[in-house]
Design a protein around this motif. Structure first.
Motif, mmCIF file in Angstrom:
data_model
loop_
_atom_site.group_PDB
_atom_site.id
_atom_site.type_symbol
_atom_site.label_atom_id
_atom_site.label_comp_id
_atom_site.label_asym_id
_atom_site.label_seq_id
_atom_site.Cartn_x
_atom_site.Cartn_y
_atom_site.Cartn_z
ATOM 1 N N ARG A 71 -12.013 -12.748 -3.121
ATOM 2 C CA ARG A 71 -12.063 -11.344 -2.718
ATOM 3 C C ARG A 71 -12.848 -11.155 -1.474
ATOM 4 N NH1 ARG A 71 -15.290 -9.372 -7.943
ATOM 5 N NH2 ARG A 71 -14.536 -11.282 -9.089
ATOM 6 N N ILE A 72 -12.674 -10.194 -1.050
ATOM 7 C CA ILE A 72 -13.286 -9.596 0.214
ATOM 8 C C ILE A 72 -14.264 -8.293 -0.224
ATOM 9 C CG2 ILE A 72 -13.038 -8.524 2.327
ATOM 10 C CD1 ILE A 72 -10.398 -9.881 2.532
ATOM 11 N N ALA A 73 -15.460 -8.352 -0.355
ATOM 12 C CA ALA A 73 -16.469 -7.172 -0.687
ATOM 13 C C ALA A 73 -15.867 -6.085 0.015
ATOM 14 C CB ALA A 73 -17.711 -7.590 -0.627
ATOM 15 N N VAL B 35 -13.697 -6.201 -8.197
ATOM 16 C CA VAL B 35 -12.654 -7.097 -7.272
ATOM 17 C C VAL B 35 -12.122 -6.051 -6.483
ATOM 18 C CG1 VAL B 35 -12.046 -8.699 -8.961
ATOM 19 C CG2 VAL B 35 -10.632 -6.566 -9.075
ATOM 20 N N LEU C 2 1.015 6.435 -7.221
ATOM 21 C CA LEU C 2 -0.008 7.162 -7.543
ATOM 22 C C LEU C 2 0.481 8.818 -7.318
ATOM 23 C CD1 LEU C 2 -2.643 5.444 -5.549
ATOM 24 C CD2 LEU C 2 -2.406 5.537 -8.137
ATOM 25 N N LEU D 148 -10.910 -15.416 -15.038
ATOM 26 C CA LEU D 148 -9.609 -14.707 -14.207
ATOM 27 C C LEU D 148 -10.492 -13.898 -13.257
ATOM 28 C CD1 LEU D 148 -6.655 -14.950 -14.415
ATOM 29 C CD2 LEU D 148 -6.754 -12.706 -15.706
ATOM 30 N N ALA E 42 0.858 -1.153 0.000
ATOM 31 C CA ALA E 42 -0.120 -0.147 -0.162
ATOM 32 C C ALA E 42 0.883 1.207 -0.056
ATOM 33 C CB ALA E 42 -0.999 0.119 1.260
ATOM 34 N N VAL F 232 -10.197 -15.045 -8.555
ATOM 35 C CA VAL F 232 -9.684 -14.198 -7.640
ATOM 36 C C VAL F 232 -10.324 -13.973 -6.125
ATOM 37 C CG1 VAL F 232 -8.947 -11.977 -7.020
ATOM 38 C CG2 VAL F 232 -8.860 -12.701 -9.423
ATOM 39 N N ARG G 163 -6.805 -2.809 -11.210
ATOM 40 C CA ARG G 163 -8.033 -2.004 -11.013
ATOM 41 C C ARG G 163 -7.697 -0.721 -10.184
ATOM 42 N NH1 ARG G 163 -11.151 0.808 -12.170
ATOM 43 N NH2 ARG G 163 -13.120 0.967 -11.378
ATOM 44 N N HIS G 164 -7.050 -0.695 -9.283
ATOM 45 C CA HIS G 164 -6.874 0.530 -8.593
ATOM 46 C C HIS G 164 -5.983 1.591 -9.225
ATOM 47 C CE1 HIS G 164 -7.341 2.629 -4.969
ATOM 48 N NE2 HIS G 164 -6.183 3.265 -4.970
ATOM 49 N N ASN H 154 0.917 3.852 -3.072
ATOM 50 C CA ASN H 154 0.566 5.306 -2.939
ATOM 51 C C ASN H 154 1.743 6.007 -3.622
ATOM 52 O OD1 ASN H 154 -2.024 5.069 -1.754
ATOM 53 N ND2 ASN H 154 -1.106 5.135 0.177
ATOM 54 N N SER I 215 -6.807 -6.892 -8.427
ATOM 55 C CA SER I 215 -7.245 -5.655 -7.650
ATOM 56 C C SER I 215 -6.077 -4.490 -7.498
ATOM 57 C CB SER I 215 -7.618 -6.038 -6.150
ATOM 58 O OG SER I 215 -6.139 -6.615 -5.493
#
Ligand SMILES: Nc1ncnc2c1ncn2[C@@H]1O[C@H](COP(=O)(O)OP(=O)(O)O)[C@@H](O)[C@H]1O
Ligand SMILES: Nc1ncnc2c1ncn2[C@@H]1O[C@H](COP(=O)(O)OP(=O)(O)O)[C@@H](O)[C@H]1O
Ligand code: SF4
Ligand code: SF4
Ligand SMILES: [Mg+2]
Ligand SMILES: [Mg+2]
Lengths: 343, 328
Positions: A269-271, A343, A207, A263, A200, A267, A228-229, A204, A225
């Motif tokens: 995932r945790i919602a 995701v 980004l 795919l 993370a 994966v 996606r971010h 960051n 994920s």
């Protein structure tokens, strides 16, 4: 995001074919015995795409699908077997040599890409000095500036790679790439070997720097994920081909290629609210050998939608919806599936 | 439910030139028959050493320095090497991230499985082959009988891991410790193996400790989760409860720092800093230097609190379950 029209990166029909991996001895023996050469491997097959300035393209797919090879061709580390890459209208390579510093790369394992006997500050200064970006006299300030920008204490520049943690080494690798003042940054699995909490921090940093420097990026990751971010657009690869290409949200919520859908289903995932625990739905079978890929659509043996047409004819990458293309004979049927959670 | 494995106050230390590494510190948990629990934590938090300790596989300079591990009622800590070896494989088995490290490259899969079988059973060559074939078929290896003659390098990574699973299941142990078994595999193969392992565990009634750094993977297979940080278990509970209502600030931090917790493109809610070296743990709560809730009360090691099926080590828990285990 969309609406940006000024194409910055152009990948034009790029293929990369590797000759067989043979030792010199094997080559001589084979030559003497007049054996036919073993098959070559198509790691990247006829890839074309464009990317606008300031955008990030995510490159996803399972290991061996050609992500790193394509990344290296874009970065001018590998010469393409055919096709060409241009950045800001300039060719990245000419006569098999890289002719620009505008593209730089950050690799997964900074330990492997940093010389263990070289002080990290020297590793950051090396490229800019060699390419006349700074003089030797200016290099110290240059290194200090980039150390600070990636969140490292500049007084650590005299230390060696092993004296840093994995996350810090990745910051050094980022500093080294950015010290070359690139316009296009290729990140090849930059957070794959880091722990979640350090991941993370590095995402960051990425980004932040991307925005401040208005970088155009190709971000390679097997982690959907993460892609996606960070990405505006995403390209999904399977056995060397791009099978789906489009705006990230669209591809992730309404995939038009059965492989993309499969795919996403694989994966765990945790919602977002931590509420629903999704059960994964595995794809059957394994990725076939790239030395002998199935005819037609390479996904045929594993695809729940496969028909006779699929092994008979290679599906071209074609536009299925605005801003989204797929290489599948039955993409329309796939697109008709209900929209899925992110995701 | 009866516990097949009961771990109490387990402590494993490494006595190195640089100092004492407290890799596993006062770890307690129990595992019921047929239950799958997930042990999660960042690298270096002590997950593997915990796993090795359960099988008595700690070598010098390391040693189990305290606590108890009871498997089917017998105490493993202090047991002789010979006795431990007799139980390993038959009552408790382990699967590793990289099966190539545990498979012998010079022997065929059939030879290795035969050796594993003969360690605890006497069978005719024909019966051995049948048992091995059946074991490979069960883990989804096509043309199993023919593949017995293959060498490890002739299998893909996913297939190799299946072979390791087949070997671990040969003697139908009560407990399997799976240490990051899918970390090196692609997501599609990971999904296959997670699904198959869940099925096999149910079919065989085998209980499992699934070790992983990935909360999402663990939540896909385990019914209960143990979160480890710097050698200690800092939080436990059912998977759903831990994910929905984490009690420990570290668990909350882990969940918050995952990309899905933030809108795409926005800064992730990162945990500052990094895990301390086990050679020089801060006094008190080891998470304090990174914890947004830390204060003077955190300078003593927090006691383990157990309530409503959950437990935690934190003096400022985020939520507290009531006696039924529900959290506010
Ligand atoms: N230098 C090389 N020589 C021969 N084959 C290679 C080389 N680099 C990669 N390959 C092969 O090309 C394919 C694509 O590899 P790669 O681009 O590394 O995939 P990814 O990054 O998606 O995992 C693989 O089958 C790989 O074995
Ligand atoms: N053989 C050993 N000698 C010294 N220290 C060790 C040894 N094995 C593990 N450790 C230390 O024990 C701690 C826990 O390691 P480990 O259980 O492997 O972590 P994890 O599996 O959670 O990544 C680490 O600090 C590691 O360096
Ligand atoms: S072309 Fe056919 S086999 Fe390939 S992905 Fe589409 S439906 Fe499946
Ligand atoms: S005990 Fe204190 S420092 Fe440790 S997690 Fe709880 S609040 Fe944070
Ligand atoms: Mg790669
Ligand atoms: Mg480990």
């Amino acid at each position: 995001m969309s609406g940006a029209t000024d194409t910055y990166l152009t990948i034009d029909n790029v293929s990369k074919i590797f000759g067989p991996r043979l030792t010199m001895g094997e080559r001589i023996v084979r030559g003497a015995m007049r054996k036919p050469p073993p098959p070559s491997l198509t790691a990247v097959s006829r890839v074309s795409l464009t990317l606008a300035k300031g955008q990030t393209l995510g490159l996803v797919g399972e290991s061996g699908c050609g992500k790193s090879t394509l990344g290296r061709v874009i970065a001018g580390i590998y010469a393409p077997s055919s096709g060409a890459v241009t950045v800001d209208g300039q060719k990245v390579m000419e006569d098999g040599r890289k002719i620009t510093t505008a593209v730089q790369t950050v690799f997964q394992d900074p330990f492997a890409s940093l010389d263990p006997r070289m002080k990290v500050g020297d590793a950051v200064a090396e490229g800019p000095i060699a390419h006349g970006i700074v003089s030797r006299a200016e290099s110290r300030a240059h290194v200090e500036k980039w150390f600070s920008r990636v969140g490292l204490d500049p007084t650590l520049a005299g230390r060696y790679p092993h004296q840093f943690s994995g996350g810090q080494r990745q910051r050094i690798a980022i500093a080294r790439a950015l010290a070359m003042n690139p316009k296009l940054l290729i990140c090849d699995e930059p957070v794959a070997s880091l722990d979640v909490s350090i991941q993370a921090q590095v995402i960051n940093l990425f980004l932040e720097l991307r925005r401040e420097l208005n970088l155009t990026c190709v971000f390679i990751s097997h982690d959907l994920s993460v892609v996606r971010h960070v990405s505006d657009r995403v390209a999904v690869m399977y056995l060397g081909r791009i099978v789906e290409l489009g705006e990230t949200r669209q591809v992730f919520t309404r995939p038009t290629h059965p492989y993309t859908a499969a795919l996403l289903d694989s994966v765990p995932r945790i919602a977002a609210e931590g509420e629903v625990l999704m059960e994964v739905k595995p794809i059957s079978g394994e990725i076939p050998s790239p030395l002998n890929p199935p005819p037609g659509c390479h996904f045929t043996p594993r695809c729940p939608r496969a028909t006779a047409e699929c092994s008979a004819r290679i599906p071209p990458l074609r536009s299925i919806a605005p801003g989204q293309s797929a290489a599948c004979h039955h993409a329309e049927a796939q697109m008709a599936e209900p929209e899925r959670a992110e995701v | 439910m009866t516990a097949v494995l009961e771990v109490r106050d387990l402590r494993t230390e490494f006595f190195t030139a640089a100092g004492t590494v407290r890799a596993v510190n006062d770890v307690s948990f129990s595992l019921d028959e047929g239950e799958i629990i997930g042990l999660v934590g960042e690298s270096g938090s002590g997950k593997s050493v915990t796993g090795f300790s359960l099988l008595g596989l700690i070598d010098a300079p390391g040693r189990i320095t305290g606590g108890s591990v009871r498997l089917n009622g017998s105490e493993l800590v202090g047991m002789s090497r010979g006795e431990l070896r007799r139980r390993r494989g038959r009552e408790i088995a382990m699967i590793f991230q990289d099966p190539i490290a545990t498979l012998n490259p010079l022997l065929t899969i059939g030879q290795q499985m035969g050796l594993a079988l003969s360690a605890h059973e006497r069978l005719s060559p024909k019966a051995t082959e049948d048992r091995c074939t059946e074991a490979l078929e069960r883990v989804g290896i096509p043309s199993a009988r023919a593949r017995l003659k293959s060498y490890p390098h002739e299998f893909s990574g996913g297939m190799r891991q299946r072979v390791a699973i087949a070997i671990a299941l040969l003697h139908r142990p009560k407990v399997i410790v799976a240490d990051e078994p899918t970390t090196a595999l692609d997501v599609s193969i990971q999904a296959q193996i997670v699904t198959e392992m869940k099925m096999l565990a149910r079919e065989f009634g085998v209980a499992m400790i699934w070790i992983s750094h990935d909360l999402a993977v663990v939540s896909g297979i385990a019914s209960r989760i143990l979160v480890m940080y710097a050698g200690r278990i800092v939080e436990t509970g059912t998977a759903a409860e831990v994910l929905r209502n984490p009690i420990h600030p570290y668990t909350r931090g882990l969940l918050d720092s995952m990309p899905h917790a933030t809108r795409p493109g926005e800064m992730l809610r990162q945990i500052p800093g990094s895990m301390p070296s086990m050679l020089s743990l801060p006094p008190g709560c080891a998470f304090a230097p990174r914890c947004p809730r830390a204060d003077a009360a955190c300078t003593a090691v927090p006691e383990l609190v157990q309530q409503g099926g959950r437990s935690w080590r934190c003096v400022h828990p985020l939520t507290q379950p009531d006696h039924e285990g529900a959290t506010a």
